[in-house]
Motif scaffolding. Structure first.
Motif, PDB file in Angstrom:
ATOM      1  N   ASN A  56       0.817  -1.211   0.000  1.00 32.70           N
ATOM      2  CA  ASN A  56       0.000   0.000   0.000  1.00 32.70           C
ATOM      3  C   ASN A  56       0.855   1.268   0.000  1.00 32.70           C
ATOM      4  O   ASN A  56       0.517   2.253   0.632  1.00 32.70           O
ATOM      5  CB  ASN A  56      -0.961  -0.001   1.182  1.00 32.70           C
ATOM      6  N   SER A  57       1.982   1.254  -0.712  1.00 36.57           N
ATOM      7  CA  SER A  57       2.865   2.415  -0.696  1.00 36.57           C
ATOM      8  C   SER A  57       2.212   3.638  -1.342  1.00 36.57           C
ATOM      9  O   SER A  57       2.600   4.761  -1.074  1.00 36.57           O
ATOM     10  CB  SER A  57       4.197   2.102  -1.375  1.00 36.57           C
ATOM     11  N   SER A  58       1.217   3.423  -2.172  1.00 35.09           N
ATOM     12  CA  SER A  58       0.470   4.533  -2.771  1.00 35.09           C
ATOM     13  C   SER A  58      -1.007   4.155  -2.799  1.00 35.09           C
ATOM     14  O   SER A  58      -1.363   3.069  -3.243  1.00 35.09           O
ATOM     15  CB  SER A  58       0.991   4.787  -4.178  1.00 35.09           C
ATOM     16  N   THR A  59      -1.854   5.040  -2.315  1.00 36.97           N
ATOM     17  CA  THR A  59      -3.291   4.772  -2.229  1.00 36.97           C
ATOM     18  C   THR A  59      -4.061   5.744  -3.105  1.00 36.97           C
ATOM     19  O   THR A  59      -3.780   6.935  -3.105  1.00 36.97           O
ATOM     20  CB  THR A  59      -3.776   4.907  -0.772  1.00 36.97           C
ATOM     21  N   PHE A  60      -5.031   5.233  -3.852  1.00 36.60           N
ATOM     22  CA  PHE A  60      -5.863   6.039  -4.734  1.00 36.60           C
ATOM     23  C   PHE A  60      -7.331   5.750  -4.462  1.00 36.60           C
ATOM     24  O   PHE A  60      -7.698   4.611  -4.177  1.00 36.60           O
ATOM     25  CB  PHE A  60      -5.569   5.723  -6.203  1.00 36.60           C
ATOM     26  N   GLU A  61      -8.160   6.765  -4.547  1.00 38.45           N
ATOM     27  CA  GLU A  61      -9.613   6.595  -4.459  1.00 38.45           C
ATOM     28  C   GLU A  61     -10.145   6.385  -5.874  1.00 38.45           C
ATOM     29  O   GLU A  61      -9.680   7.018  -6.826  1.00 38.45           O
ATOM     30  CB  GLU A  61     -10.264   7.824  -3.856  1.00 38.45           C
ATOM     31  N   ILE A  62     -11.141   5.527  -6.010  1.00 41.22           N
ATOM     32  CA  ILE A  62     -11.732   5.232  -7.319  1.00 41.22           C
ATOM     33  C   ILE A  62     -13.121   5.853  -7.396  1.00 41.22           C
ATOM     34  O   ILE A  62     -13.967   5.616  -6.532  1.00 41.22           O
ATOM     35  CB  ILE A  62     -11.861   3.717  -7.552  1.00 41.22           C
TER      36      ILE A  62
ATOM     37  N   ARG B  49     -17.460   3.477 -17.972  1.00 42.91           N
ATOM     38  CA  ARG B  49     -16.406   2.804 -18.729  1.00 42.91           C
ATOM     39  C   ARG B  49     -15.411   2.073 -17.843  1.00 42.91           C
ATOM     40  O   ARG B  49     -14.679   1.215 -18.323  1.00 42.91           O
ATOM     41  CB  ARG B  49     -15.673   3.821 -19.589  1.00 42.91           C
ATOM     42  N   GLY B  50     -15.326   2.412 -16.564  1.00 43.24           N
ATOM     43  CA  GLY B  50     -14.361   1.804 -15.662  1.00 43.24           C
ATOM     44  C   GLY B  50     -14.235   2.606 -14.391  1.00 43.24           C
ATOM     45  O   GLY B  50     -14.883   2.321 -13.406  1.00 43.24           O
ATOM     46  N   GLY B  51     -13.414   3.656 -14.421  1.00 45.38           N
ATOM     47  CA  GLY B  51     -13.262   4.484 -13.241  1.00 45.38           C
ATOM     48  C   GLY B  51     -12.250   5.586 -13.430  1.00 45.38           C
ATOM     49  O   GLY B  51     -11.512   5.619 -14.409  1.00 45.38           O
ATOM     50  N   ILE B  52     -12.225   6.488 -12.462  1.00 43.47           N
ATOM     51  CA  ILE B  52     -11.243   7.557 -12.418  1.00 43.47           C
ATOM     52  C   ILE B  52     -10.568   7.460 -11.060  1.00 43.47           C
ATOM     53  O   ILE B  52     -11.233   7.430 -10.027  1.00 43.47           O
ATOM     54  CB  ILE B  52     -11.903   8.942 -12.572  1.00 43.47           C
ATOM     55  N   THR B  53      -9.242   7.378 -11.057  1.00 47.96           N
ATOM     56  CA  THR B  53      -8.511   7.324  -9.799  1.00 47.96           C
ATOM     57  C   THR B  53      -7.756   8.629  -9.581  1.00 47.96           C
ATOM     58  O   THR B  53      -7.281   9.252 -10.521  1.00 47.96           O
ATOM     59  CB  THR B  53      -7.500   6.156  -9.767  1.00 47.96           C
ATOM     60  N   SER B  54      -7.709   9.022  -8.338  1.00 45.37           N
ATOM     61  CA  SER B  54      -6.919  10.183  -7.932  1.00 45.37           C
ATOM     62  C   SER B  54      -6.442   9.938  -6.510  1.00 45.37           C
ATOM     63  O   SER B  54      -7.012   9.151  -5.774  1.00 45.37           O
ATOM     64  CB  SER B  54      -7.730  11.479  -8.040  1.00 45.37           C
TER      65      SER B  54
END
Length: 131
Positions: free
Chosen positions: A71-77, A82-87
């Motif tokens: 979990n060195s980098s965490t993104f919200e979906i 079509r799928g998703g957007i992560t940031s």
């Protein structure tokens, strides 16, 4: 005319011009939970080493270069049609304007493009399901 409607219209119009997803639609093609391998290509042609990715609910956990903690980098979906957007850390429109990855479902997993500063593409990604 009501000032609130003018402000709301200006914000929605500005978001549309900048490419921010507002009310992206149903979550029918959401990013499926599971383990993935991710390949990155910066500017479309500079390859980076494969990384491990884990999707749990509306969160994506990335292990850079496949050697660190899971979990060195965490993104919200933010799930889309079509799928998703992560940031990073939030699905707030301001964060999505600053940096986001737009994912679309493919036959073998997902394909994503990373955008910064409202719509400048900087990297392409592929997610392939493992296990």
């Amino acid at each position: 005319m009501n000032i609130n409607r003018i402000i709301a219209g200006a914000l929605i119009g500005g978001a549309a011009v900048l490419g921010i997803s507002v009310g992206a639609g149903s979550a029918e093609a959401k990013i499926d939970p599971g383990q993935y391998k991710m390949q990155s290509r910066v500017y479309g042609f500079i390859p980076y080493p494969d990384t491990n990715v884990k999707v749990v609910g509306n969160r994506m956990y990335q292990d850079f270069y496949g050697v660190g903690p899971s979990n060195s980098s965490t993104f919200e979906i933010d799930q889309t049609r079509r799928g998703g957007i992560t940031s990073t850390l939030t699905t707030h429109p301001l964060m999505q304007w600053y940096a986001r990855t737009e994912w679309s479902k493919t036959k073998s997993g997902y394909r994503g493009t990373n955008y910064v500063l409202g719509g400048i593409p900087v990297a392409d990604y592929t997610l392939k399901k493992t296990r």
